[in-house]
Design a protein around this motif. Structure first.
Motif: not given
Length: 374
Positions: A101-103, A119-126, A140-148
């Protein structure tokens, strides 16, 4: 008033035999360990643990339930020493789904997941709120990929730990199935990316074949068939029993994903957690759209091809597209396909002659999977 009007509704399969609490407990143990592990590396890693916990909290636990009740249907007994393996394999499936889902949200450029920012939207907002340097979108995209990636690692660790103590042949067979599942889903993701890139609408047979291939490899098998096969493997089912799992697991998985595609267009946002018509804005190349193009008038065809994939579609255009999908007969055609696949799955499940109460619970899960509203 009927005599049973106030009787509590029967518990869902995932809530029977303490399954959901036990899967949730396994996931909480992972989350507690992850928080400690990430904190030992850096305090700055805390948001990774928070985002993982947010996605893993709740959820239908459908894949875990298919695994567990298949284990029971293939002879697993609650006191035979393998129940923990079935539960923890279910938890591993939930962790793998979280990774997917993250990916997937990054690849689909999705805005929401279960009613909250993806997640990528939330991290971009942060990133934006903190006024950090660089691109907030890339962060945001990089963070979500790493979460996955972290969830993928966790799924491997969970199933490895869950299979400890099983006979070596059973553990190896189960792990091989889990590895095959991960490979197939990854390839399915690529096939989905490819399907979004190649020409669309000129060869309708090829379009639908490609859409069905994506359904099978990206979703149908890992959502239904593979969890069922994993449960059977943990029970020590013989080769012939394992060979019959796809006869009911695959058509049921296809019906499950076709229902998901219908919900992506017609689902209630308050139930699905996604905006109405979100799949139309993403331009998903589904069997539903392929069937519409087969019978569309020139004007309907132009509207479909020009509008699909436009992230700025307004509500009126979304409603017009939904109307076209009905008017062309595509909605009825896909509903019939769901019915046909479900009937095929139930006939094969009946022929498999599995054990009670597992077989009844698998059938109940199957009905819930194709009749769901979210």
């Amino acid at each position: 008033m009927p005599a049973d009007a106030t009787a509590p509704a029967p518990a869902l399969p995932v809530d029977r035999e303490n399954l959901r609490p036990d899967v949730d407990a396994a996931l909480r143990a992972f989350l507690d360990d992850q928080r400690d592990r990430l904190a030992s590396l850096s305090a700055d890693a805390a948001p990774l643990a928070e985002a993982t916990a947010a996605l893993l909290t709740g959820g239908k636990r459908l894949r875990a339930a298919f695994c567990y009740w298949s284990w029971r249907a293939h002879g697993g007994q609650v006191d035979d020493g393998r129940r923990d393996a079935a539960v923890r394999t279910g938890a591993a499936l939930e962790l793998f789904q979280a990774a997917a889902l993250f990916h997937d949200d990054v690849m689909d450029n999705s805005d929401t997941r279960r009613g909250a920012p993806a997640a990528h939207r939330a991290f971009a907002a942060r990133h934006r709120e903190a006024g950090w340097s660089g691109s907030d979108v890339q962060y945001g995209s990089s963070s979500a990929i790493l979460l996955g990636d972290l969830c993928l690692i966790a799924s491997q660790a969970e199933i490895r730990a869950g299979l400890v103590g099983l006979p070596e042949d059973v553990a190896l067979a189960t792990r091989a199935l889990f590895d095959d599942m991960q490979t197939e889903v990854t390839v399915g993701q690529y096939l989905d990316v490819l399907a979004q890139a190649v020409p669309w609408g000129t060869d309708l047979d090829a379009d639908e074949a490609r859409a069905r291939a994506v359904i099978r490899s990206k979703s149908a098998r890992y959502s239904v068939e593979h969890p069922l096969a994993l449960g059977a493997a943990i029970a020590g089912a013989p080769a012939e029993a394992l060979a019959t799992v796809p006869t009911y697991g695959l058509p049921l998985g296809e019906a499950f994903q076709l229902r998901d595609d219908m919900l992506g267009v017609y689902g209630d946002p308050s139930v699905t957690g996604k905006p109405a018509g979100d799949d139309l804005r993403e331009g998903k190349r589904t069997v539903l759209v392929s069937r519409a193009l087969r019978t569309a008038t020139p004007a309907q065809r132009a509207l479909l091809l020009e509008s699909l994939g436009n992230p700025d579609l307004d509500r009126d255009t979304v409603d017009a597209l939904r109307g076209v999908l009905v008017e062309t007969g595509a909605v009825d055609a896909v509903e019939q396909l769901i019915t046909d696949l479900t009937d095929q799955a139930f006939a094969a499940l009946d022929a498999a002659d599995l054990a009670s109460p597992g077989t009844e619970m698998v059938a109940e899960l199957a009905r819930a999977a194709v009749q769901r509203s979210a």
